[in-house]
Design a protein around this motif. Structure first.
Motif, PDB file in Angstrom:
ATOM      1  N   LYS A 266       0.832  -1.206   0.000  1.00 41.41           N
ATOM      2  CA  LYS A 266       0.000   0.000   0.000  1.00 41.41           C
ATOM      3  C   LYS A 266       0.857   1.242   0.000  1.00 41.41           C
ATOM      4  O   LYS A 266       0.589   2.214  -0.736  1.00 41.41           O
ATOM      5  N   GLN A 267       1.900   1.206   0.829  1.00 40.22           N
ATOM      6  CA  GLN A 267       2.795   2.365   0.864  1.00 40.22           C
ATOM      7  C   GLN A 267       3.491   2.547  -0.495  1.00 40.22           C
ATOM      8  O   GLN A 267       3.647   3.691  -0.954  1.00 40.22           O
ATOM      9  N   MET A 268       3.881   1.411  -1.123  1.00 43.15           N
ATOM     10  CA  MET A 268       4.525   1.506  -2.440  1.00 43.15           C
ATOM     11  C   MET A 268       3.569   2.094  -3.478  1.00 43.15           C
ATOM     12  O   MET A 268       3.945   2.928  -4.305  1.00 43.15           O
ATOM     13  N   GLU A 269       2.279   1.623  -3.423  1.00 44.12           N
ATOM     14  CA  GLU A 269       1.299   2.178  -4.353  1.00 44.12           C
ATOM     15  C   GLU A 269       1.096   3.660  -4.120  1.00 44.12           C
ATOM     16  O   GLU A 269       0.970   4.441  -5.074  1.00 44.12           O
ATOM     17  N   GLU A 270       1.038   4.045  -2.855  1.00 42.70           N
ATOM     18  CA  GLU A 270       0.890   5.475  -2.574  1.00 42.70           C
ATOM     19  C   GLU A 270       2.081   6.257  -3.103  1.00 42.70           C
ATOM     20  O   GLU A 270       1.926   7.339  -3.683  1.00 42.70           O
ATOM     21  N   VAL A 271       3.269   5.663  -2.894  1.00 39.90           N
ATOM     22  CA  VAL A 271       4.471   6.354  -3.380  1.00 39.90           C
ATOM     23  C   VAL A 271       4.438   6.434  -4.911  1.00 39.90           C
ATOM     24  O   VAL A 271       4.750   7.478  -5.504  1.00 39.90           O
ATOM     25  N   GLN A 272       4.040   5.297  -5.567  1.00 36.28           N
ATOM     26  CA  GLN A 272       3.963   5.313  -7.018  1.00 36.28           C
ATOM     27  C   GLN A 272       2.930   6.333  -7.509  1.00 36.28           C
ATOM     28  O   GLN A 272       3.154   7.040  -8.493  1.00 36.28           O
ATOM     29  N   ALA A 273       1.773   6.385  -6.813  1.00 34.53           N
ATOM     30  CA  ALA A 273       0.754   7.367  -7.205  1.00 34.53           C
ATOM     31  C   ALA A 273       1.276   8.788  -7.053  1.00 34.53           C
ATOM     32  O   ALA A 273       1.056   9.645  -7.926  1.00 34.53           O
ATOM     33  N   GLN A 274       1.954   9.034  -5.938  1.00 34.10           N
ATOM     34  CA  GLN A 274       2.529  10.373  -5.758  1.00 34.10           C
ATOM     35  C   GLN A 274       3.565  10.671  -6.833  1.00 34.10           C
ATOM     36  O   GLN A 274       3.604  11.782  -7.378  1.00 34.10           O
TER      37      GLN A 274
END
Length: 573
Positions: A150-158
């Motif tokens: 989830k954190q990786m997805e958030e980072v990727q989205a950002q």
């Protein structure tokens, strides 16, 4: 670590109460007691040594070490009592050492079982606790992995948002830069174009002036050449006109001489032109419709007699079959109907001849289209009727031309009818004169028209190529076969139609081989001309093949080619 050891549920054994005895450590009072105690001690020691296996004891008396007696200096030797006491003491100790208590054995075994049970429970609890710890650790790892994902997805989205924002910013900067660059270059190009436009206008003005001068000079030169060319053409045309007039006069004289010779020859042999044959048939048809039929239909008695005889003849024509004798009998029955006693009036007779001809042609259109061999039966009937019925040949020929147009002659129809009416502008009348069987609901197609005309012409070719017992009208003589093909060869406008190759094929199939036997090399030469028109085109042009470019014409042209090859391949008779 201390473990609680559960006690075994089995009941503990009951301690056996040993007989109360006197203390072995006391000194007996008398010898008898010593002896009895010695005996009992000996038995007790023996029983204890035999029942106990895990106490500290010797296996036999021989293993018991003999105590070393130290000589004590200064002391007197022991007495019998002392020795007995010592022996009793040793026996008592030996008995105590070798005695095995059942309760102690049970208690010791219980401790072992409890320890084994404790070890098993400890192992199970340790395994359970290990599994629980592993499950907990796996669950924590999955949760941690989900959190990391989830954190990786958030980072990727950002990062994507940052990249999109960066691209938008770069795009905006590029668009502003492009606009600025375009504006700068447009202003530069505008200045350059203005300067070029000034130079171009000057050059164009100069070029226009030069072109005008060149055009003027060229125009004057062209006018001079045109005047010279015009004078030359006028002289050439005048010369050619004089030559054409002289050639035309010569050709006209030759044509007139040739026509006069042909006319003399036709008159000599009784031959007529294709147009004269069509006019003859057309005139007969008009006369037939004008006088006899009008008189018969206007008189009730004549109409009744005509109708009764017509019905009888139509039924007889429909009874034709493959039996020549039966067909001859039908012909005689028709002759009987046509020649009653007394004879019919002239108008009824001609009306019946017209009805008989129409019935035969209608029967031909129906039967020959289905089976080609029926043309022989119909031809036999017509030959008998032509030989026996006066005027039947003229009327049958007129009705045949009516149903086939000009293809029975053959001839291209003129622009005007015999009565002077125009057939070029009136297409309905022209189609009717050409033999099309149109109705109010629909028009006959070219394919249907070709098949119907081919059936009628098959009967006609069968009539003229069949030996006649009596002389017939020249229209139905064998010479008409040669005349038909010769006239077709002289009419290119007819050969380009899709109907022409179909009729040529029918005529060749009926009498081509017989014509080769009759006319020999002349017939072969005529066939060669048709073969060249079917393969190489008329006058050697592929655009003028017999039958044209219509699909029906193409297939019929191929049949003509194959039929000519068959005729030439067959041995001459």
């Amino acid at each position: 670590m201390r473990f609680g050891v559960p006690r075994s549920p089995s009941p503990s054994p009951v301690r056996r109460q040993a007989p109360r005895r006197r203390s072995g450590f006391g000194i007996p009072r008398n010898r008898s007691d010593l002896d009895s105690d010695s005996d009992s001690d000996t038995e007790s020691v023996a029983s204890s040594s035999s029942s106990s296996s895990d106490s500290f004891a010797y296996e036999s008396e021989s293993q018991v070490p003999v105590p070393i007696r130290q000589k004590r200096h200064g002391r007197p030797s022991q007495t019998i009592e002392e020795q007995c006491f010592m022996e009793d003491t040793i026996a008592s100790i030996r008995l105590r050492v070798k005695y095995r208590d059942a309760y102690e054995d049970w208690e010791q075994q219980t401790r072992k079982d409890a320890f084994n049970t404790a070890r098993q429970e400890q192992t199970a609890s340790t395994a359970l606790r290990r599994r629980s710890e592993l499950q907990s650790q796996s669950h924590q790892e999955r949760q941690l992995a989900a959190i990391h994902t989830k954190q990786m997805e958030e980072v990727q989205a950002q990062l994507s948002n940052f990249k999109l924002m960066q691209e938008q910013t770069e795009r905006g900067l590029k668009e502003r830069w492009d606009k600025r660059s375009t504006a700068v270059w447009s202003s530069v190009e505008k200045v350059i174009s203005q300067a070029e436009e000034k130079v171009r206008r000057k050059l164009e003005e100069e070029a226009e002036r030069r072109r005008a001068e060149e055009a003027m000079r060229a125009k004057l030169l062209q006018e001079k050449k045109e005047r010279e060319e015009k004078e030359r053409r006028e002289q050439e045309e005048k010369r050619k006109a004089q030559e054409r007039e002289a050639e035309a006069l010569k050709l006209r004289k030759e044509q007139e001489a040739r026509e006069a010779a042909q006319e003399e020859e036709r008159k000599k042999f009784g031959l007529k032109t294709p147009l004269e044959d069509w006019q003859r048939a057309r005139s007969t048809l008009m006369k037939l419709k004008g006088t006899p039929m009008r008189l018969v239909k206007s008189d009730r008695a004549k109409k009744s007699a005509w109708s009764a005889a017509r019905r009888q003849m139509v039924s007889k024509v429909g009874q034709l079959n493959n039996d020549p004798q039966r067909n001859a009998g039908i012909a005689q029955e028709i002759l009987t109907i046509m020649r009653p006693n007394p004879n019919f009036p002239e108008e009824i007779y001609f009306a019946l001849l017209s009805s008989l001809s129409k019935a035969i042609l209608l029967q031909t259109e129906i039967e020959v289209a289905a089976e080609k061999r029926t043309a022989i039966n119909i031809a036999q009937l017509v030959i008998i009727l032509l030989a026996e019925l006066p005027q039947f040949g003229d009327i049958f020929w007129a009705k045949l031309v009516q149903r086939t147009g000009g293809w029975a002659i053959p001839v291209a129809l003129p622009a005007q009818d015999l009565d002077g009416s125009d057939m070029e502008g009136d297409q309905a009348k022209r189609r009717k004169v050409m033999g099309y069987s149109d109705s109010e609901d629909r028009k006959e197609t070219n394919a249907e028209y070709t098949a119907r005309v081919a059936g009628i012409m098959r009967v006609y070719f069968q009539i003229i190529m069949t030996p006649h017992p009596k002389p017939l009208d020249p229209t139905f003589s064998m010479s008409r076969y040669w005349t038909y093909f010769a006239r077709m060869a002289k009419a290119p406008q007819l050969l380009l139609s899709s109907v022409a190759p179909e009729l040529l094929y029918v005529g060749l199939e009926v009498g081509g081989a017989q014509a080769r036997h009759t006319w020999g090399a002349q017939w072969v030469k005529l066939l060669g001309m048709f073969y060249g028109g079917a393969t190489e085109g008329l006058r050697g042009s592929k655009d003028h093949l017999i039958g044209g470019k219509n699909p029906e014409g193409i297939s019929a042209r191929v049949r003509v080619q194959l039929e000519i090859e068959r005729i030439m391949a067959s041995p001459p008779t």
